[in-house]
Design an enzyme around this catalytic site. Structure first.
Site, PDB file in Angstrom:
ATOM      1  N   TYR A 258       5.519 -11.874   2.839  1.00 19.12           N
ATOM      2  CA  TYR A 258       4.921 -10.561   3.313  1.00 19.12           C
ATOM      3  C   TYR A 258       3.710 -10.827   4.015  1.00 19.12           C
ATOM      4  O   TYR A 258       2.713 -11.034   3.476  1.00 19.12           O
ATOM      5  CB  TYR A 258       4.881  -9.364   2.205  1.00 19.12           C
ATOM      6  CG  TYR A 258       4.519  -8.213   2.341  1.00 19.12           C
ATOM      7  CD1 TYR A 258       4.353  -7.839   3.809  1.00 19.12           C
ATOM      8  CD2 TYR A 258       4.118  -7.436   1.373  1.00 19.12           C
ATOM      9  CE1 TYR A 258       3.720  -6.558   3.909  1.00 19.12           C
ATOM     10  CE2 TYR A 258       3.672  -6.073   2.046  1.00 19.12           C
ATOM     11  CZ  TYR A 258       3.284  -5.752   3.092  1.00 19.12           C
ATOM     12  OH  TYR A 258       2.847  -4.442   3.340  1.00 19.12           O
TER      13      TYR A 258
ATOM     14  N   SER B 266       6.591   2.605   6.909  1.00 18.41           N
ATOM     15  CA  SER B 266       6.274   3.836   6.097  1.00 18.41           C
ATOM     16  C   SER B 266       6.871   4.901   6.891  1.00 18.41           C
ATOM     17  O   SER B 266       7.371   5.948   6.084  1.00 18.41           O
ATOM     18  CB  SER B 266       4.816   3.748   5.709  1.00 18.41           C
ATOM     19  OG  SER B 266       4.292   4.032   6.789  1.00 18.41           O
TER      20      SER B 266
ATOM     21  N   THR C 194       0.866  -1.020  -0.103  1.00 22.95           N
ATOM     22  CA  THR C 194       0.042  -0.191  -0.163  1.00 22.95           C
ATOM     23  C   THR C 194       0.761   1.276  -0.039  1.00 22.95           C
ATOM     24  O   THR C 194       0.525   2.187  -0.791  1.00 22.95           O
ATOM     25  CB  THR C 194      -1.027   0.071   1.137  1.00 22.95           C
ATOM     26  OG1 THR C 194      -1.494  -1.159   1.099  1.00 22.95           O
ATOM     27  CG2 THR C 194      -1.987   1.217   1.127  1.00 22.95           C
ATOM     28  N   THR C 195       1.997   1.404   0.834  1.00 23.01           N
ATOM     29  CA  THR C 195       2.681   2.767   0.889  1.00 23.01           C
ATOM     30  C   THR C 195       2.827   2.814  -0.570  1.00 23.01           C
ATOM     31  O   THR C 195       2.876   4.119  -1.095  1.00 23.01           O
ATOM     32  CB  THR C 195       3.993   2.309   1.509  1.00 23.01           C
ATOM     33  OG1 THR C 195       3.453   1.846   2.915  1.00 23.01           O
ATOM     34  CG2 THR C 195       4.774   3.750   1.805  1.00 23.01           C
TER      35      THR C 195
ATOM     36  N   LYS D 266       8.607 -10.450   6.104  1.00 21.32           N
ATOM     37  CA  LYS D 266       8.165  -9.266   6.604  1.00 21.32           C
ATOM     38  C   LYS D 266       6.868  -9.395   7.338  1.00 21.32           C
ATOM     39  O   LYS D 266       5.854  -9.706   6.678  1.00 21.32           O
ATOM     40  CB  LYS D 266       7.915  -8.196   5.405  1.00 21.32           C
ATOM     41  CG  LYS D 266       7.584  -6.903   5.914  1.00 21.32           C
ATOM     42  CD  LYS D 266       7.065  -6.000   4.842  1.00 21.32           C
ATOM     43  CE  LYS D 266       6.443  -4.675   5.348  1.00 21.32           C
ATOM     44  NZ  LYS D 266       5.773  -4.005   4.438  1.00 21.32           N
TER      45      LYS D 266
ATOM     46  N   GLU E 293       4.474   1.276  15.337  1.00 20.81           N
ATOM     47  CA  GLU E 293       4.369   1.507  16.580  1.00 20.81           C
ATOM     48  C   GLU E 293       4.666   0.814  17.945  1.00 20.81           C
ATOM     49  O   GLU E 293       4.648   1.038  18.892  1.00 20.81           O
ATOM     50  CB  GLU E 293       2.944   2.094  16.789  1.00 20.81           C
ATOM     51  CG  GLU E 293       1.813   1.207  16.906  1.00 20.81           C
ATOM     52  CD  GLU E 293       1.399   0.922  15.294  1.00 20.81           C
ATOM     53  OE1 GLU E 293       0.293   0.701  14.914  1.00 20.81           O
ATOM     54  OE2 GLU E 293       2.333   1.152  14.300  1.00 20.81           O
TER      55      GLU E 293
END
Length: 328
Positions: A158, A232, A66-67, A188, A216
């Site tokens: 991923y 990201s 997505t990024t 990942k 986070e």
């Protein structure tokens, strides 16, 4: 695929530069690479990948990952982008990992073969998420077919269940996988199940890399044994998160926690604006000065005022004085 080429450390999940008409801008990739290496101290990139998932609020995405908006791009566009990233990164980046995941196995194989031709350092693929693999055996078979199109390149799975809806435990997938996929070199892991993540780390041989992809809670993953991190936010927070990793490696958990809490504070504030791809990309533009353009429809562009508000919050949490100290 030698041990010397094993990637570690921070990996930026790159955004795709687009015009306001939604066309790719190849000329911005060179300056983008210089920004990452010179301003953020990030020398590994994950091209056309998906962003982290905020624990506090679901993300709305169009996946390339997505990024990089990969699922909103054509195969031809993804090839052009991969070529440009690999070309411009030569001599500047340590690793360029290209996401070749698609809904179609044939498209994934085509992109994998192309990645080998352009001398990417590695490839990765997520699980297909329309017709989903029902168990670890089927998913392993799918990944085997993708990896077989580029057998000389290190291959990474991923794992991003919040977007794919494929909740196959990664540890189950890894069982005997190197006999099935000789080029397999790691995961990942963009999920929040730290038990599954820990089981993957404890199972992995020395030549694998288990990356963590939830920005986070990176510190928790480092404690569990993560050897690298893909995210990201490392596009514009790389210099600070490098300091977090360094503090952890030195045993300074107070400093590492302080930086992790600052990132969480920023993301909590950003979540008020619906911190999706559009907001994240506009924030990157605001902080980096790069001309990355809006996301491609159907992702909604972010109002510049919202990104500016988040940028002000960023500057209050990470003052420029701290930034200059980190870049020296």
């Amino acid at each position: 695929m030698s041990a010397a080429k094993k990637p570690t450390g921070l990996v930026a999940a790159t955004f795709t530069p687009l015009t306001t008409q939604g066309e790719i801008i190849l000329s911005e990739i060179g300056p983008y690479i210089d920004y990452l290496t010179q301003k953020q101290g990030v020398r590994n990139i994950f091209v056309m990948t998906a962003p982290f998932t905020l624990l506090s609020q679901p993300m709305n995405h169009s996946i390339n990952g997505t990024t990089g908006e990969s699922m909103a791009l054509s195969v031809a566009e993804r090839k052009k982008l991969a070529e440009e990233w690999c070309s411009k990164a030569k001599g500047k980046m340590e690793h360029v990992i290209v996401n070749v995941g698609c809904l179609s196995l044939k498209d994934s194989q085509e992109l994998a073969s192309h990645a080998a031709e352009i001398k990417a350092d590695a490839i990765a693929a997520m699980a297909p998420f329309f017709f989903k693999p029902s168990n670890a055996d089927v998913l392993r078979m799918f990944l085997k077919e993708v990896a077989s199109a580029a057998p000389t390149l290190p291959f990474y799975y991923y794992h991003i269940p919040s977007l794919t809806g494929v909740n196959v435990p990664v540890r189950d997938l890894l069982e005997d996988i190197q006999n099935v996929i000789p080029s397999f070199r790691g995961v990942k892991f963009s999920g929040t199940d730290l038990m599954d993540f820990g089981l993957c780390v404890s199972y992995s041989p020395p030549n694998w890399t288990i990356f963590y992809g939830v920005d986070e809670q990176l510190l928790s993953a480092l404690v569990m044994g993560a050897q690298g991190a893909v995210g990201s936010t490392y596009n514009y927070l790389g210099s600070h998160i490098n300091k977090l990793v360094s503090a952890f490696e030195k045993g300074d958990l107070v400093e590492a926690r302080t930086i992790q809490f600052k990132l969480q504070d920023l993301l909590k504030y950003a979540s008020k604006f619906g911190f999706d791809l559009g907001v994240n990309k506009q924030l990157m533009i605001q902080l980096s000065g790069l001309s990355l353009g809006p996301p491609r429809l159907p992702v909604k562009p972010c109002p510049p005022a919202d990104a500016l508000s988040i940028a002000h919050k960023f500057q209050s949490i990470f003052p420029e004085r701290d930034q200059s100290e980190l870049n020296t």
